[in-house]
Scaffold this motif. Structure first.
Motif, PDB file in Angstrom:
ATOM      1  N   LEU A  29       0.834  -1.202   0.000  1.00 23.97           N
ATOM      2  CA  LEU A  29       0.000   0.000   0.000  1.00 23.97           C
ATOM      3  C   LEU A  29       0.868   1.251   0.000  1.00 23.97           C
ATOM      4  O   LEU A  29       1.950   1.263   0.571  1.00 23.97           O
ATOM      5  CB  LEU A  29      -0.923   0.003   1.217  1.00 23.97           C
ATOM      6  CG  LEU A  29      -1.968  -1.110   1.267  1.00 23.97           C
ATOM      7  CD1 LEU A  29      -2.681  -1.100   2.602  1.00 23.97           C
ATOM      8  CD2 LEU A  29      -2.959  -0.937   0.132  1.00 23.97           C
ATOM      9  N   SER A  30       0.344   2.314  -0.589  1.00 29.38           N
ATOM     10  CA  SER A  30       1.105   3.554  -0.681  1.00 29.38           C
ATOM     11  C   SER A  30       1.125   4.295   0.651  1.00 29.38           C
ATOM     12  O   SER A  30       1.947   5.178   0.849  1.00 29.38           O
ATOM     13  CB  SER A  30       0.508   4.446  -1.767  1.00 29.38           C
ATOM     14  OG  SER A  30      -0.849   4.716  -1.487  1.00 29.38           O
ATOM     15  N   SER A  31       0.198   4.005   1.534  1.00 31.33           N
ATOM     16  CA  SER A  31       0.219   4.609   2.866  1.00 31.33           C
ATOM     17  C   SER A  31      -0.227   3.567   3.867  1.00 31.33           C
ATOM     18  O   SER A  31      -0.946   2.640   3.526  1.00 31.33           O
ATOM     19  CB  SER A  31      -0.683   5.831   2.938  1.00 31.33           C
ATOM     20  OG  SER A  31      -2.036   5.464   2.827  1.00 31.33           O
ATOM     21  N   TYR A  32       0.220   3.753   5.095  1.00 29.53           N
ATOM     22  CA  TYR A  32      -0.054   2.756   6.127  1.00 29.53           C
ATOM     23  C   TYR A  32      -1.324   3.125   6.881  1.00 29.53           C
ATOM     24  O   TYR A  32      -1.267   3.546   8.032  1.00 29.53           O
ATOM     25  CB  TYR A  32       1.140   2.662   7.063  1.00 29.53           C
ATOM     26  CG  TYR A  32       2.433   2.298   6.382  1.00 29.53           C
ATOM     27  CD1 TYR A  32       3.557   3.118   6.476  1.00 29.53           C
ATOM     28  CD2 TYR A  32       2.540   1.123   5.653  1.00 29.53           C
ATOM     29  CE1 TYR A  32       4.749   2.767   5.869  1.00 29.53           C
ATOM     30  CE2 TYR A  32       3.729   0.777   5.041  1.00 29.53           C
ATOM     31  CZ  TYR A  32       4.829   1.596   5.146  1.00 29.53           C
ATOM     32  OH  TYR A  32       6.019   1.250   4.539  1.00 29.53           O
ATOM     33  N   ALA A  33      -2.450   2.940   6.223  1.00 29.61           N
ATOM     34  CA  ALA A  33      -3.730   3.254   6.858  1.00 29.61           C
ATOM     35  C   ALA A  33      -4.828   2.454   6.191  1.00 29.61           C
ATOM     36  O   ALA A  33      -4.856   2.319   4.965  1.00 29.61           O
ATOM     37  CB  ALA A  33      -4.039   4.747   6.745  1.00 29.61           C
ATOM     38  N   MET A  34      -5.704   1.929   6.997  1.00 28.69           N
ATOM     39  CA  MET A  34      -6.873   1.217   6.500  1.00 28.69           C
ATOM     40  C   MET A  34      -8.073   1.619   7.320  1.00 28.69           C
ATOM     41  O   MET A  34      -7.939   2.119   8.441  1.00 28.69           O
ATOM     42  CB  MET A  34      -6.663  -0.298   6.571  1.00 28.69           C
ATOM     43  CG  MET A  34      -5.607  -0.817   5.612  1.00 28.69           C
ATOM     44  SD  MET A  34      -5.356  -2.596   5.721  1.00 28.69           S
ATOM     45  CE  MET A  34      -6.928  -3.219   5.138  1.00 28.69           C
ATOM     46  N   GLY A  35      -9.243   1.394   6.755  1.00 33.17           N
ATOM     47  CA  GLY A  35     -10.455   1.773   7.457  1.00 33.17           C
ATOM     48  C   GLY A  35     -11.581   0.799   7.221  1.00 33.17           C
ATOM     49  O   GLY A  35     -11.530  -0.030   6.309  1.00 33.17           O
ATOM     50  N   TRP A  36     -12.592   0.892   8.068  1.00 36.35           N
ATOM     51  CA  TRP A  36     -13.846   0.166   7.904  1.00 36.35           C
ATOM     52  C   TRP A  36     -14.956   1.170   7.644  1.00 36.35           C
ATOM     53  O   TRP A  36     -15.026   2.211   8.310  1.00 36.35           O
ATOM     54  CB  TRP A  36     -14.175  -0.640   9.152  1.00 36.35           C
ATOM     55  CG  TRP A  36     -13.349  -1.867   9.342  1.00 36.35           C
ATOM     56  CD1 TRP A  36     -12.221  -1.994  10.101  1.00 36.35           C
ATOM     57  CD2 TRP A  36     -13.584  -3.156   8.771  1.00 36.35           C
ATOM     58  NE1 TRP A  36     -11.737  -3.273  10.030  1.00 36.35           N
ATOM     59  CE2 TRP A  36     -12.567  -4.012   9.218  1.00 36.35           C
ATOM     60  CE3 TRP A  36     -14.562  -3.676   7.918  1.00 36.35           C
ATOM     61  CZ2 TRP A  36     -12.489  -5.359   8.850  1.00 36.35           C
ATOM     62  CZ3 TRP A  36     -14.492  -5.011   7.548  1.00 36.35           C
ATOM     63  CH2 TRP A  36     -13.473  -5.840   8.008  1.00 36.35           C
ATOM     64  N   PHE A  37     -15.788   0.851   6.685  1.00 33.44           N
ATOM     65  CA  PHE A  37     -16.976   1.629   6.375  1.00 33.44           C
ATOM     66  C   PHE A  37     -18.172   0.689   6.410  1.00 33.44           C
ATOM     67  O   PHE A  37     -18.012  -0.530   6.380  1.00 33.44           O
ATOM     68  CB  PHE A  37     -16.863   2.265   4.985  1.00 33.44           C
ATOM     69  CG  PHE A  37     -15.822   3.345   4.888  1.00 33.44           C
ATOM     70  CD1 PHE A  37     -14.475   3.032   4.877  1.00 33.44           C
ATOM     71  CD2 PHE A  37     -16.192   4.688   4.816  1.00 33.44           C
ATOM     72  CE1 PHE A  37     -13.501   4.023   4.793  1.00 33.44           C
ATOM     73  CE2 PHE A  37     -15.239   5.686   4.725  1.00 33.44           C
ATOM     74  CZ  PHE A  37     -13.889   5.349   4.707  1.00 33.44           C
ATOM     75  N   ALA A  50     -10.802   3.647  11.742  1.00 31.01           N
ATOM     76  CA  ALA A  50      -9.570   3.748  10.971  1.00 31.01           C
ATOM     77  C   ALA A  50      -8.384   3.383  11.838  1.00 31.01           C
ATOM     78  O   ALA A  50      -8.411   3.550  13.061  1.00 31.01           O
ATOM     79  CB  ALA A  50      -9.393   5.163  10.431  1.00 31.01           C
ATOM     80  N   ILE A  51      -7.341   2.918  11.182  1.00 34.31           N
ATOM     81  CA  ILE A  51      -6.107   2.588  11.879  1.00 34.31           C
ATOM     82  C   ILE A  51      -4.927   3.001  11.011  1.00 34.31           C
ATOM     83  O   ILE A  51      -4.967   2.832   9.789  1.00 34.31           O
ATOM     84  CB  ILE A  51      -6.049   1.080  12.226  1.00 34.31           C
ATOM     85  CG1 ILE A  51      -4.845   0.756  13.089  1.00 34.31           C
ATOM     86  CG2 ILE A  51      -6.053   0.215  10.963  1.00 34.31           C
ATOM     87  CD1 ILE A  51      -4.914  -0.631  13.725  1.00 34.31           C
TER      88      ILE A  51
END
Length: 124
Positions: A29-37, A50-51
């Motif tokens: 991934l291009s950035s270290y962040a993921m989320g739930w929607f 989000a984390i």
């Protein structure tokens, strides 16, 4: 390409718990962040949690929408490249299809990649 695969949804009575998983694979991934929607019937998709983590894999921040604070917890397993959403004290209004997203830009700006979604149904 990044593949996100969710699991863990189901039917639960109010007050119960579920743990959702989102396994990521493919290119970095291009950035270290993921989320739930989540998206409930007849409603728009909304941010849930989000984390963010650093290059060493340590979590640097988490965030939640107000309606789930104190009930949901987002976490990450570096070795499995998986993000979890522990959902406790579930309410009927939590019923929705839950999607994970990466790389999360902000709470109102999801990234390019989405999972297929997992249904969560909370009965009263």
């Amino acid at each position: 390409q990044v593949q996100l695969v969710e699991s863990g949804g189901g039917l639960v009575t109010a007050g119960g718990s579920l743990r959702l998983s989102c396994a990521a694979s493919g290119r970095t991934l291009s950035s270290y962040a993921m989320g739930w929607f989540r998206q409930a019937p007849g409603k728009e998709r909304e941010f849930v949690a989000a984390i963010r983590w650093n290059g060493g894999g340590s979590v640097t921040s988490t965030g939640y929408t107000d309606s789930v604070k104190g009930r949901f917890t987002i976490s990450r397993d570096n070795a499995k490249n998986t993000v979890y959403l522990q959902m406790n004290s579930l309410k009927p209004e939590d019923t929705a299809v839950y999607y994970c997203n990466a790389p999360l830009i902000s709470t109102n700006q999801p990234g390019h990649y989405w999972g297929q979604g997992t249904q969560v149904t909370v009965s009263s």
